[in-house]
Design a protein around this motif. Structure first.
Motif, PDB file in Angstrom:
ATOM      1  N   SER A 173     106.873  43.006  88.396  1.00  0.00           N
ATOM      2  CA  SER A 173     106.842  41.862  87.730  1.00  0.00           C
ATOM      3  C   SER A 173     105.635  41.639  86.723  1.00  0.00           C
ATOM      4  N   GLU A 228     104.197  31.458  91.688  1.00  0.00           N
ATOM      5  CA  GLU A 228     105.215  32.220  91.324  1.00  0.00           C
ATOM      6  C   GLU A 228     106.408  32.131  92.295  1.00  0.00           C
ATOM      7  N   PHE A 265     109.827  38.188  89.506  1.00  0.00           N
ATOM      8  CA  PHE A 265     109.376  38.760  90.832  1.00  0.00           C
ATOM      9  C   PHE A 265     110.319  38.307  91.936  1.00  0.00           C
ATOM     10  N   SER A 297     104.438  45.639  92.964  1.00  0.00           N
ATOM     11  CA  SER A 297     104.133  44.705  92.067  1.00  0.00           C
ATOM     12  C   SER A 297     103.303  43.508  92.858  1.00  0.00           C
ATOM     13  N   GLY A 298     102.270  44.081  93.228  1.00  0.00           N
ATOM     14  CA  GLY A 298     101.076  43.325  94.026  1.00  0.00           C
ATOM     15  C   GLY A 298     101.764  42.538  95.082  1.00  0.00           C
ATOM     16  N   MET A 299     102.613  43.349  95.878  1.00  0.00           N
ATOM     17  CA  MET A 299     103.704  42.716  96.888  1.00  0.00           C
ATOM     18  C   MET A 299     102.861  42.899  98.038  1.00  0.00           C
ATOM     19  N   ASP A 300     102.761  41.746  98.875  1.00  0.00           N
ATOM     20  CA  ASP A 300     102.064  41.825 100.162  1.00  0.00           C
ATOM     21  C   ASP A 300     103.145  42.309 101.245  1.00  0.00           C
ATOM     22  N   ASP A 340      96.932  35.532  94.411  1.00  0.00           N
ATOM     23  CA  ASP A 340      95.922  36.619  94.838  1.00  0.00           C
ATOM     24  C   ASP A 340      94.451  36.347  94.420  1.00  0.00           C
ATOM     25  N   GLU A 358      99.518  43.963  87.273  1.00  0.00           N
ATOM     26  CA  GLU A 358     100.589  44.314  86.168  1.00  0.00           C
ATOM     27  C   GLU A 358     100.722  43.478  85.171  1.00  0.00           C
ATOM     28  N   ARG A 366     109.516  40.147 104.928  1.00  0.00           N
ATOM     29  CA  ARG A 366     110.162  41.349 103.869  1.00  0.00           C
ATOM     30  C   ARG A 366     110.413  42.402 104.629  1.00  0.00           C
ATOM     31  N   THR A 385     106.902  34.204  95.951  1.00  0.00           N
ATOM     32  CA  THR A 385     105.583  34.807  96.466  1.00  0.00           C
ATOM     33  C   THR A 385     105.401  33.948  97.676  1.00  0.00           C
ATOM     34  N   THR A 386     104.441  34.739  98.469  1.00  0.00           N
ATOM     35  CA  THR A 386     103.952  34.372  99.814  1.00  0.00           C
ATOM     36  C   THR A 386     103.062  33.163  99.684  1.00  0.00           C
ATOM     37  N   HIS A 387     102.483  33.178  98.542  1.00  0.00           N
ATOM     38  CA  HIS A 387     101.656  31.689  98.206  1.00  0.00           C
ATOM     39  C   HIS A 387     102.621  30.697  98.505  1.00  0.00           C
ATOM     40  N   THR A 418     103.505  39.988  85.473  1.00  0.00           N
ATOM     41  CA  THR A 418     103.050  38.718  84.989  1.00  0.00           C
ATOM     42  C   THR A 418     101.642  38.529  85.855  1.00  0.00           C
ATOM     43  N   TYR A 419     101.150  39.419  86.069  1.00  0.00           N
ATOM     44  CA  TYR A 419     100.013  39.319  87.219  1.00  0.00           C
ATOM     45  C   TYR A 419      98.762  40.326  87.146  1.00  0.00           C
ATOM     46  N   ASN A 445      94.259  42.472 100.601  1.00  0.00           N
ATOM     47  CA  ASN A 445      94.542  41.272  99.694  1.00  0.00           C
ATOM     48  C   ASN A 445      93.915  39.963 100.234  1.00  0.00           C
TER      49      ASN A 445
END
Ligand code: ARG
Length: 225
Positions: free
Chosen positions: A9, A113, A50, A67-70, A155, A16, A75, A116-118, A11-12, A88
């Motif tokens: 994704s 977003e 995402f 994708s900067g994925m935790d 992040d 990416e 997950r 996300t984990t956030h 956007t980050y 991270n």
């Protein structure tokens, strides 16, 4: 052999994003390209929202998600992650010098977003804060700048990039690293049964760490660290 289809994704930044010619670029993309070169595989990249990345992976639209994925326990029930490739942490940013902690953000509008984990962390751990979900981090930042949001939670490496470009913004909390929510680093996700690809990616990751390629890519996208 068929190319390895990566989804991301874009956007980050610096992980990416799309450049001015609409090409997907970033640390994750260079890393995936280096892994593909190491594995002697072709690879393709597709840009997707995402929150649709894991469902699309499960539907076999793609072979891997970078994708900067935790790497989180939740997950990991749906996908299998490679070994971590980046350590991270997360941070809220807001108008400079306005807030110092989550307590002070009570009742404030914090954007992030969707998926996300956030988002999950704020909803579970700080219900006193108003979470506002966006289709992309870019739109959240636009709303922070025009005053429709009080803060954005993302992040650390990513929000730092925005801080560099927007001197009117600054950190609003300390770094958050709760492993239950933010996991054990960033990983590449594959389908649970795809051990062949998983092992190839892990071997290639070890190889590019050992031969200096990983460090070069890291220096390019994270010049300070
Ligand atoms: N490419 C992106 N937009 N990535 C957002 C990732 C956010 C966070 N690290 C997560 O895993 O949920």
């Amino acid at each position: 052999a068929d190319p390895i289809r990566f989804a991301s994704s874009a956007t980050y930044p610096p992980f990416e994003s799309l450049n001015s010619s609409n090409q997907i670029v970033g640390f994750d993309i260079d890393l995936a390209k280096a892994l593909c070169q190491q594995m002697k595989s072709e690879c393709t990249f597709t840009n997707q929202a995402f929150d649709s990345l894991i469902p699309s992976l499960k539907f076999r639209k793609y072979d891997a998600v970078i994708s900067g994925m935790d790497i989180t326990p939740e997950r990991s029930k749906q996908v299998t992650f490679t070994n971590p490739y980046y350590a991270n942490s997360a941070l809220v940013i807001a108008k400079k010098d306005q807030y110092q902690s989550f307590e002070q953000l009570k009742g404030k509008r914090i954007g992030m977003e969707n998926g996300t984990t956030h988002q999950k962390y704020l909803q579970d751990k700080h219900p006193e804060v108003k979470t506002v979900a966006y289709d992309s981090y870019q739109n959240a930042i636009i709303d922070l700048k025009n005053g429709r949001l009080d803060g954005v939670f993302g992040d650390t490496a990513v929000v730092n990039e925005w801080l560099k470009k927007n001197p009117q913004l600054g950190p609003a909390t300390g770094k958050v690293t709760d492993p239950q929510y933010f996991g054990t680093g960033l990983g590449i996700a594959v389908r649970p049964g795809n051990t062949a690809l998983l092992n190839k990616l892990n071997d290639a990751l070890a190889a590019i760490k050992a031969n200096g390629t990983y460090q070069k890519i890291s220096d390019k996208w994270f010049p300070a660290g």
